[in-house]
Design a protein around this motif. Sequence first.
Motif, short mmCIF file in Angstrom:
data_model
loop_
_atom_site.label_atom_id
_atom_site.label_comp_id
_atom_site.label_asym_id
_atom_site.label_seq_id
_atom_site.Cartn_x
_atom_site.Cartn_y
_atom_site.Cartn_z
N SER A 29 -13.44 10.53 -5.65
CA SER A 29 -12.10 10.47 -5.06
C SER A 29 -12.08 11.21 -3.72
O SER A 29 -11.32 10.86 -2.83
N ARG A 75 -13.17 8.58 -1.34
CA ARG A 75 -12.10 7.60 -1.14
C ARG A 75 -11.03 8.16 -0.21
O ARG A 75 -10.48 7.45 0.64
N VAL A 105 -11.02 0.15 1.01
CA VAL A 105 -11.66 1.25 0.28
C VAL A 105 -12.40 0.69 -0.93
O VAL A 105 -13.57 1.00 -1.18
#
Lengths: 430, 430
Positions: free
Chosen positions: B54, B57, B71
């Motif tokens: 994450s 991301r 993404v």
Amino acid sequence: MELAELNAALDDPLLESMNFLNEVAIRFPDSVSLAAGRPVDDHFDPAELEGYLSRFRRYLSADLGYDQRRVAQTLFQYGRTKGIIHDLIARHLRVDEGVRADPEAIVVTVGAQEALHLLLRALRAEPRDVALAVAPTYVGFTGAARLMDLPVLPVASGTSGVDLADLRARLLQARADGLRPRCLYVVPDFANPTGISLDLPTRYRLLEAAREERLLLIEDNPYGAFTGQDGRLPTLRSLDTGAQVAYVGSFAKTVLPGARVGYVVADQRVRGRGHGYFADELGKIKSMVTVNTSPLSQAIVAGHLLAHDFSVIRANAAVATRYRRNMSLMLAGLERRFPAGGDVTWNVPSGGFFIVLSVPFRADDGLLEHSAREHKVLWTPMSHFYGRTGGETQLRLSCSSLTPEDIETGLDRLAALVAEQRSRAAQAPR
Amino acid sequence: MELAELNAALDDPLLESMNFLNEVAIRFPDSVSLAAGRPVDDHFDPAELEGYLSRFRRYLSADLGYDQRRVAQTLFQYGRTKGIIHDLIARHLRVDEGVRADPEAIVVTVGAQEALHLLLRALRAEPRDVALAVAPTYVGFTGAARLMDLPVLPVASGTSGVDLADLRARLLQARADGLRPRCLYVVPDFANPTGISLDLPTRYRLLEAAREERLLLIEDNPYGAFTGQDGRLPTLRSLDTGAQVAYVGSFAKTVLPGARVGYVVADQRVRGRGHGYFADELGKIKSMVTVNTSPLSQAIVAGHLLAHDFSVIRANAAVATRYRRNMSLMLAGLERRFPAGGDVTWNVPSGGFFIVLSVPFRADDGLLEHSAREHKVLWTPMSHFYGRTGGETQLRLSCSSLTPEDIETGLDRLAALVAEQRSRAAQAPR
């Protein structure tokens, strides 16, 4: 550093093909891409990754009895060269393909590409060795063969997917020329780039020819899960009773391209090595190419298999329906734009990702650049899938990862390109 | 299938080495392993993976402005052949190594092994080509070279890590023999298997010799982050002003072995290709080996780099302290068990994972099997790191991933093996 001092394969346009095809969409993000043979991706969910990972961890602890430390080491450390999910892949093959494969005969690879690379590396022993491949051929096969100085002799596809008379003639000629044919590369289901499938009698006859000719078949099956309405045909591997087939599978299209996980089933027995599996020889080569396939990537594929009772076909049912719909839309859209009996023709595959379009002008990389810049539509020049000549006036079209709107827009733009090229040809001096 | 019909490299014991070394610990799980050059793994936490994913991301969306779809495609789809985290690796190299590298000159690979494979594939052009390597040599280099029919000429290590007089003599002799030396493989920091590091003057002199001899240096640096108390020395790449170095890095030891992510910096300009980077040629080969490195694996490494301000050295500070402690315990434990002036001797590396022990008997694969079965201790026969001869009475010991208790137990068992072999030798007929 001089190019002339480097490996001669680097001066072959073949080596440019894969990069070119892979990256053209990155260079022209505003174009509609009828080029990429990508799976749809709008259903990929980052949250699922976590679910698949923890599903595999639960399998390791609950089903295999690993303690927490061993679970972590399995996921995070170096591991078995041939892979850690071979048992699960064997179960998947039983469920989806009706194939019984010894897990020890499976090598998990970094995509199907590494599997092709390992097979060719093992089979190429002497300068007189050659491979055969149904032409036109996926560039990943011909490119890998080029890296190893292994010539690839084309075998005609014909309408049945492989012309067996041509295969016999090629083998005869090659042997007369002092060459040693090592394998035939074939994609029996919805071949890349032609979209053609082998019918059932042809599958049996090909296996018979391979047995008589003592020829290893490399069966590459990335699209088998995406059938048309006619349903699935058995793989060569599932019909094989004589260990004639090395079967290359991929989870790129069915689970996740970004995991980069494929595999090869190679249960041929190797005399001179205590009748061990050919897979063990491939594993030795793999140890010097990538050591092992990322266990994290393997874990995600394993979690997917566990979560879907080992059937990627059932897991992909909804997606396969979309591919069928896209193929129908594309074929109908071509019919509306290019009248029957005209100068633009195409084949009608029963499934898969690809259609081949024949046009009345050269469709090369230069025209593709022009098409991207001026018409904002991408496609693939078929010449990439031939050797030095062939496919000059053909395009490969893919509709796999498009919306219905994008298919219409893409075909409109393609039709504009065709009209432009027609009128240029008409104006050109004779 | 006949072994004699397959690639001759498969009949070379070298190709067995990597599998053997990788899998011996799996075969003898109850043994204490002084064999594996693994990083410690008890601090790996599955929950961190999610955090790193994450983090990457967030970088893609917040820093690069990607929308949600892009993404997901970056993580899940096929992507750029040379990799998607080249910018972040370049920042890491600036922070940790003081190296300014153009991100376009970086190829992200499936571990350092694929990087070595690509380099050798590109450099091997003709039958007269040879590689040189400081001996004893990591089997991943010699094995990959063997696959490509590229002979490896040994260069003496000496006490400085590379004997430059021997290097010059080998080059002279090779050229006199009509051979074309293509590269020298060297691990300047805590080499595998010797643990030896090049001192600073030797680094400068090696670069000078490479420039004069027009020889490419392949600098492999998997252990550079794990210094002893003497601190770090600059890499060859960071001292290089003449594009003499292709630098191979790995995140296997510093981030996660299971991600299988390494890279090569190859900013040599290639004449005959519009002065493009050597890295672009390597990328073309990669497209036919693995297509691209799993973006998921790359994402985890990227998340780690982002979370630790691009310094794997700082991120590994606590782990490096453990490696130093283990090395001290191992050296002290050897001193207690084998008196000075006796028949068992060893070197004293200033960091890294490995120690070389010399013993008064043959320490081959057969003895290792005996050691595993009867004494429950694993180590590595040094003969794996030599060509046909060398290292017959030497063991490589690793202490990287052990607890203090395991080190003591392992050394007790090793001492029992040594005592047993000594008494067998005394009883043997002369």
